[in-house]
Design a protein around this motif. Structure first.
Motif, PDB file in Angstrom:
ATOM      1  N   ALA A 163       0.883  -1.212   0.129  1.00  0.00           N
ATOM      2  CA  ALA A 163       0.026   0.056  -0.105  1.00  0.00           C
ATOM      3  C   ALA A 163       0.783   1.256   0.079  1.00  0.00           C
ATOM      4  O   ALA A 163       0.472   2.359  -0.852  1.00  0.00           O
ATOM      5  CB  ALA A 163      -1.023  -0.225   1.090  1.00  0.00           C
ATOM      6  N   ALA A 223       1.034   4.202  -2.786  1.00  0.00           N
ATOM      7  CA  ALA A 223       0.886   5.770  -2.586  1.00  0.00           C
ATOM      8  C   ALA A 223       2.159   6.469  -3.053  1.00  0.00           C
ATOM      9  O   ALA A 223       2.179   7.578  -3.498  1.00  0.00           O
ATOM     10  CB  ALA A 223       0.708   6.021  -0.980  1.00  0.00           C
ATOM     11  N   LEU A 225      -4.953   5.895  -3.335  1.00  0.00           N
ATOM     12  CA  LEU A 225      -5.371   4.701  -2.613  1.00  0.00           C
ATOM     13  C   LEU A 225      -6.376   5.027  -1.433  1.00  0.00           C
ATOM     14  O   LEU A 225      -5.656   5.885  -0.521  1.00  0.00           O
ATOM     15  CB  LEU A 225      -4.227   4.003  -2.134  1.00  0.00           C
ATOM     16  CG  LEU A 225      -4.368   2.572  -1.414  1.00  0.00           C
ATOM     17  CD1 LEU A 225      -5.236   1.657  -2.086  1.00  0.00           C
ATOM     18  CD2 LEU A 225      -3.179   1.908  -0.948  1.00  0.00           C
ATOM     19  N   VAL A 272      -1.917   7.493   2.023  1.00  0.00           N
ATOM     20  CA  VAL A 272      -3.327   6.628   1.798  1.00  0.00           C
ATOM     21  C   VAL A 272      -4.379   7.207   2.620  1.00  0.00           C
ATOM     22  O   VAL A 272      -4.415   7.359   3.859  1.00  0.00           O
ATOM     23  CB  VAL A 272      -2.959   5.119   2.353  1.00  0.00           C
ATOM     24  CG1 VAL A 272      -4.211   4.155   2.304  1.00  0.00           C
ATOM     25  CG2 VAL A 272      -1.766   4.559   1.565  1.00  0.00           C
TER      26      VAL A 272
END
Length: 339
Positions: free
Chosen positions: A164, A168, A174, A200
């Motif tokens: 994740a 980003a 995201l 995020v």
């Protein structure tokens, strides 16, 4: 500064000294530069091998520095040749990576071009890696109960957190909805904070239906089995499925609470949304294991959550909790009908 040309740090110091003080004898070099005799000998041997110094009085051991323009010309030429060769190797490696990526992206198709089955945790994690590497603009995630399909260790969410963060950092927007029960698990809270710091966008919800990832409005990835993420995931490209998943995410996103904001209690009671969901499950007789699956926590954590709920209600048992919740209006009519 000359290490890239194969000149050691002591060698460079000696060469600089000889350039400025040609009267300096080799025997004086060590004392002048604070080098041991062995270091001086090794450095001078390296300088001679590289053509930067040479003997000029045979038999006495005297040396002189060769002019830098003359001495470094062949060294620089060899370095440039090596650099071009290395650049060509990197370009070849880059082309090979692209070829391998194409093979990986087409190696999991099953049934039709619009559906891919990623059976097992390894294939499911490869799908997550592909999303992190190829998503262009926008990724939506419903992080439901349990780890993401493909995460090998159900107690370690760091691999998916790192994916994740990499998304980003590439500039992809995201948005993630997580269960607010993560507040009972310190590693998950820390992971959420790390993602948030990377850019995020995170919101919290008391419940979520199933792990769902919508990528660039092109395709959607969901868990094959809600209760067993080791079975893998399914990737679907049909416009209808993508639109439905995007709509589901939108409705969940609007109802969710941004990470870090204090969630207000329900009307008529001091419970958070997560505590209310726990209350409904407890008074309807759900076993600890079922609650643990819904909230993505261990049964030990469930017992702590229920104890906290007892403390808020001022009771010591599930039966007392049910009557207390009904009396205080913590459950609406439809929820009371289930008791």
């Amino acid at each position: 500064m000359l290490q890239g040309l194969g000149i050691s740090e002591p060698g460079e110091r000696i060469y600089r000294l000889l350039l400025t003080e040609t009267a300096c004898e080799p025997g004086d070099v060590g004392s002048r530069l604070g080098l041991a005799p062995g270091e001086v000998a090794d450095a001078l041997a390296g300088l001679q091998a590289s053509g930067l110094v040479e003997e000029y009085d045979n038999g006495t051991g005297a040396i002189r520095p060769v002019h830098p323009t003359i001495a470094f010309a062949p060294l620089l030429a060899r370095a440039r040749v090596a650099l071009r060769a290395e650049s060509q190797r990197i370009e070849l490696a880059s082309a090979t990576v692209e070829e391998l990526s194409a093979l990986q992206s087409h190696g999991v198709a099953a049934g039709s071009p619009e559906v891919e089955l990623n059976r097992g945790p390894a294939a499911a994690f490869s799908c997550l890696e592909r999303i992190a590497a190829t998503a262009r603009d926008d990724v939506l995630v419903l992080a439901a109960s349990g780890p993401a399909p493909g995460v090998p260790d159900p107690t370690d969410y760091s691999p998916v957190v790192q994916l994740a963060v990499s998304l980003a950092e590439r500039g992809v927007r995201l948005r993630v909805i997580m269960l607010d029960s993560i507040n009972y698990l310190t590693p998950l809270v820390e992971g959420a904070r790390r993602m948030q710091q990377a850019g995020v966008e995170i919101r919290m919800s008391p419940t979520l239906p199933v792990w769902t990832i919508v990528v660039d409005q092109d395709y959607v990835v969901t868990a094959l089995d809600v209760a067993d993420h080791d079975r893998g995931s399914m990737l679907v490209r049909t416009p209808g499925a993508v639109a439905a998943a995007g709509d589901l995410f939108g409705r969940c996103w609007r109802a969710a609470t941004p990470l870090g904001e204090t969630e207000p209690g329900r009307a008529g009671g001091p419970l958070t949304a997560a505590q209310h969901q726990l209350l409904v499950m407890v008074v309807n007789g759900s076993k600890d294991e079922a609650v643990a699956r819904r909230f993505s926590v261990s049964t030990r954590t469930v017992r702590r959550m229920i104890a906290d709920l007892y403390e808020v209600a001022g009771v010591t048992s599930r039966i007392q909790l049910a009557f207390r919740a009904a009396k205080l209006g913590w459950l609406d009519g439809s929820e009371l009908d289930r008791l």
